[in-house]
Design an enzyme around this catalytic site. Structure first.
Site, PDB file in Angstrom:
ATOM      1  N   ILE A   7       0.847  -1.195   0.000  1.00 18.21           N
ATOM      2  CA  ILE A   7       0.000   0.000   0.000  1.00 18.21           C
ATOM      3  C   ILE A   7       0.884   1.247   0.000  1.00 18.21           C
ATOM      4  O   ILE A   7       1.676   1.443   0.921  1.00 18.21           O
ATOM      5  CB  ILE A   7      -0.902   0.022   1.248  1.00 18.21           C
ATOM      6  CG1 ILE A   7      -1.820  -1.204   1.271  1.00 18.21           C
ATOM      7  CG2 ILE A   7      -1.706   1.323   1.303  1.00 18.21           C
ATOM      8  CD1 ILE A   7      -2.500  -1.435   2.621  1.00 18.21           C
ATOM      9  N   GLY A  10       2.317   7.908  -0.217  1.00 17.25           N
ATOM     10  CA  GLY A  10       3.183   9.094  -0.241  1.00 17.25           C
ATOM     11  C   GLY A  10       4.034   9.126  -1.498  1.00 17.25           C
ATOM     12  O   GLY A  10       3.526   9.021  -2.614  1.00 17.25           O
ATOM     13  N   GLU A  78      12.358   3.044   3.397  1.00 20.43           N
ATOM     14  CA  GLU A  78      11.468   3.504   4.471  1.00 20.43           C
ATOM     15  C   GLU A  78      12.145   3.508   5.847  1.00 20.43           C
ATOM     16  O   GLU A  78      11.520   3.893   6.831  1.00 20.43           O
ATOM     17  CB  GLU A  78      10.206   2.633   4.535  1.00 20.43           C
ATOM     18  CG  GLU A  78       9.388   2.633   3.255  1.00 20.43           C
ATOM     19  CD  GLU A  78       8.736   3.969   2.931  1.00 20.43           C
ATOM     20  OE1 GLU A  78       8.816   4.907   3.741  1.00 20.43           O
ATOM     21  OE2 GLU A  78       8.141   4.073   1.856  1.00 20.43           O
TER      22      GLU A  78
END
Length: 156
Positions: A7, A10, A78
């Site tokens: 998902i 950003g 991330e």
């Protein structure tokens, strides 16, 4: 080869950026995360998007099918597990090509909640805006997140 659904909400909505980072990824469809809001939070190096629970709020997302190698690349990007953690969500995903709705489980990165609200760089915001435009999402979601960060952050 094991594939999973990821998902994006950003900068990973930015298709050219995702193609470079995750060459094996392909767009599956779009969805909405219910009862979550977008926020800009971060560290001394900058503020980035995350999602946090908020009743009545929604977040538009794209769903990618990723390979194991892509997932490792996303983990690095991330800052997993120190900056963002991963969790699973079940979403109704509208297929990009077919328009069919399919319920699928996918993983999402969420920034550790104790991080402070902050103001993002315009470069980062523009990267996200490119993705929003590519998927036809309302840009107001991003502008609202910036406004919350401006209003509630401890930055000058």
């Amino acid at each position: 080869m094991r594939k999973r659904y990821y998902i994006a909400y950003g900068s990973n909505l930015n298709i050219p950026q995702m193609r470079m980072r995750c060459p094996g990824a392909r767009i599956i469809g779009t969805s909405v995360i219910e009862d979550y809001q977008l926020l800009f939070k971060g560290s001394k190096t900058g503020s980035y998007l995350t999602i946090e629970p908020k009743e009545g709020a929604t977040v538009p997302v794209a769903v990618w099918e990723v390979t194991e190698q892509d997932e490792l690349s996303l983990d690095r990007y991330e800052g997993y597990p120190n900056f963002y953690y991963k969790t699973e969500m079940t979403l109704d995903i509208k297929g990009i090509r077919t328009g069919k709705i399919r319920r699928r489980q996918a993983f999402v990165y969420i920034m550790h909640e104790e991080r402070e609200l902050g103001i993002p760089s315009w470069f980062y915001v523009n990267t996200c805006l490119d993705g929003y435009r590519a998927f036809g999402f309302e840009e107001q979601y991003l502008f609202d997140a910036i406004e919350v960060s401006r209003r509630d952050s401890h930055e000058d």
